[in-house]
Motif scaffolding. Structure first.
Motif, PDB file in Angstrom:
ATOM      1  N   THR A  36       0.831  -1.223   0.000  1.00 52.67           N
ATOM      2  CA  THR A  36       0.000   0.000   0.000  1.00 52.67           C
ATOM      3  C   THR A  36       0.857   1.262   0.000  1.00 52.67           C
ATOM      4  N   ALA A  38       3.265   1.659  -1.989  1.00 51.46           N
ATOM      5  CA  ALA A  38       3.420   1.931  -3.427  1.00 51.46           C
ATOM      6  C   ALA A  38       2.220   2.713  -3.953  1.00 51.46           C
ATOM      7  N   PHE A  40       0.458   4.943  -2.229  1.00 53.66           N
ATOM      8  CA  PHE A  40       0.676   6.343  -1.825  1.00 53.66           C
ATOM      9  C   PHE A  40       1.762   6.989  -2.693  1.00 53.66           C
ATOM     10  N   ARG A  41       2.777   6.195  -3.045  1.00 57.78           N
ATOM     11  CA  ARG A  41       3.854   6.728  -3.890  1.00 57.78           C
ATOM     12  C   ARG A  41       3.344   7.046  -5.302  1.00 57.78           C
ATOM     13  N   ARG A  91      10.340   4.923  -6.282  1.00 55.58           N
ATOM     14  CA  ARG A  91      11.186   4.417  -5.190  1.00 55.58           C
ATOM     15  C   ARG A  91      12.240   5.401  -4.691  1.00 55.58           C
ATOM     16  N   GLY A  96       9.036   9.218  -1.573  1.00 52.81           N
ATOM     17  CA  GLY A  96       8.621   8.642  -0.290  1.00 52.81           C
ATOM     18  C   GLY A  96       8.175   9.721   0.682  1.00 52.81           C
ATOM     19  N   ALA A  99       4.907  11.197  -0.498  1.00 52.61           N
ATOM     20  CA  ALA A  99       3.840  10.221  -0.203  1.00 52.61           C
ATOM     21  C   ALA A  99       3.439  10.337   1.263  1.00 52.61           C
ATOM     22  N   ALA A 103      -0.085  11.558   2.665  1.00 47.43           N
ATOM     23  CA  ALA A 103      -0.789  10.568   3.493  1.00 47.43           C
ATOM     24  C   ALA A 103      -1.364  11.189   4.768  1.00 47.43           C
ATOM     25  N   MET A 132      -2.752  -1.023   8.021  1.00 47.19           N
ATOM     26  CA  MET A 132      -3.481  -2.186   7.499  1.00 47.19           C
ATOM     27  C   MET A 132      -4.270  -2.873   8.610  1.00 47.19           C
ATOM     28  N   ASP A 184       4.621  10.140   9.947  1.00 48.36           N
ATOM     29  CA  ASP A 184       3.710   8.985   9.875  1.00 48.36           C
ATOM     30  C   ASP A 184       3.117   8.648  11.245  1.00 48.36           C
TER      31      ASP A 184
END
Ligand code: DC
Length: 227
Positions: A36, A38, A40-41, A91, A96, A99, A103, A132, A184
């Motif tokens: 997941t 990925a 957001f990226r 990547r 990142g 993202a 987020a 998750m 985060d």
């Protein structure tokens, strides 16, 4: 779960080993693997660096055409964005961090949460991310939270980049990891934290085989337990 799907969630901070483990567990169980982060990226790459200051409706519009699907199973599962493989350009450290910033926005989270739940409807899977076990798949069959010190995670990331022929300054990588952790863990919506029923594994002193064995042991016990 209300049906026979097997859903395993693996959450944790950047560099805790989630991707390696999630792929391996998915392969061992013969189910799909969902990265997941990925998603957001991909959203970050699509929206671009100015998006965090856009009004909500503009973000909603930009996300509206974005769709995700999964192809294959096990460690070969591919995440497709609008039918195309999400490439290597997602990547980078910069993507990142963008993202991670996007987020924090409820509109972005709501859009991707729905997309993640939809992918979960497709069948059994191992899903890795930050929320998750807490938010997206609260009824998952097995929940894991992988952690490690920022220093260990930065050293792993530095070694990974070196192996890919992209040498990086270890101090910068450590600073990036701390900055992303901070964002985060402290956002208002779906902050990074273990679900109350997650098995927490500190991977600092364990190799991949050790963590894999610990996870499979729990999954096996859960399967043997009476319903
Ligand atoms: O797992 P990753 O490093 O590729 O994730 C990139 C960023 O996306 C991460 O710093 C925070 C965000 N993210 C999130 O908020 N929730 C998820 N389930 C997965 C990723």
């Amino acid at each position: 779960m209300p049906d026979s799907r097997l859903v395993v969630t693996i959450d944790g901070p950047a560099g805790a080993g989630k991707t390696t483990l999630a792929r391996r567990v998915a392969a061992a169980l013969g189910v799909a693997y969902l990265d997941t982060g990925a998603m957001f990226r991909v959203a970050a790459l699509r929206l671009g660096p100015d998006a965090p200051s856009w009004p909500g409706p503009a973000i909603g519009e930009a996300l509206a055409g974005l769709s995700f699907s999964l192809r294959g199973a096990g460690s070969d599962t591919e995440l497709l964005a609008c039918g195309e493989s999400a490439g290597d350009e997602i990547r980078t450290e910069a993507v990142g961090y963008l993202a991670s910033t996007l987020a924090t926005l409820p509109r972005v989270r709501a859009f991707l949460r729905q997309a993640q739940k939809d992918l979960g409807q497709r069948g059994s899977l191992v899903a890795e991310g930050r929320d998750m076990g807490t938010v997206v798949f609260p009824d998952a069959s097995h929940k894991f939270f992988l952690d490690a010190s920022p220093e260990v995670r930065a050293a792993r990331r530095t070694a990974q980049l070196a192996a890919m022929g992209k040498p990086a300054d270890p101090d910068e990588i450590l600073a990036d990891i701390r900055r992303r952790d901070e964002q985060d863990r402290n956002r208002a919506e779906a902050p990074l934290r273990p679900a109350p029923d997650a098995v927490i594994i500190d991977t600092s002193a364990l190799d991949v085989d050790g963590v894999f064995a610990a996870i499979m042991d729990h999954v096996g016990q859960g399967r043997r337990a009476p319903a």
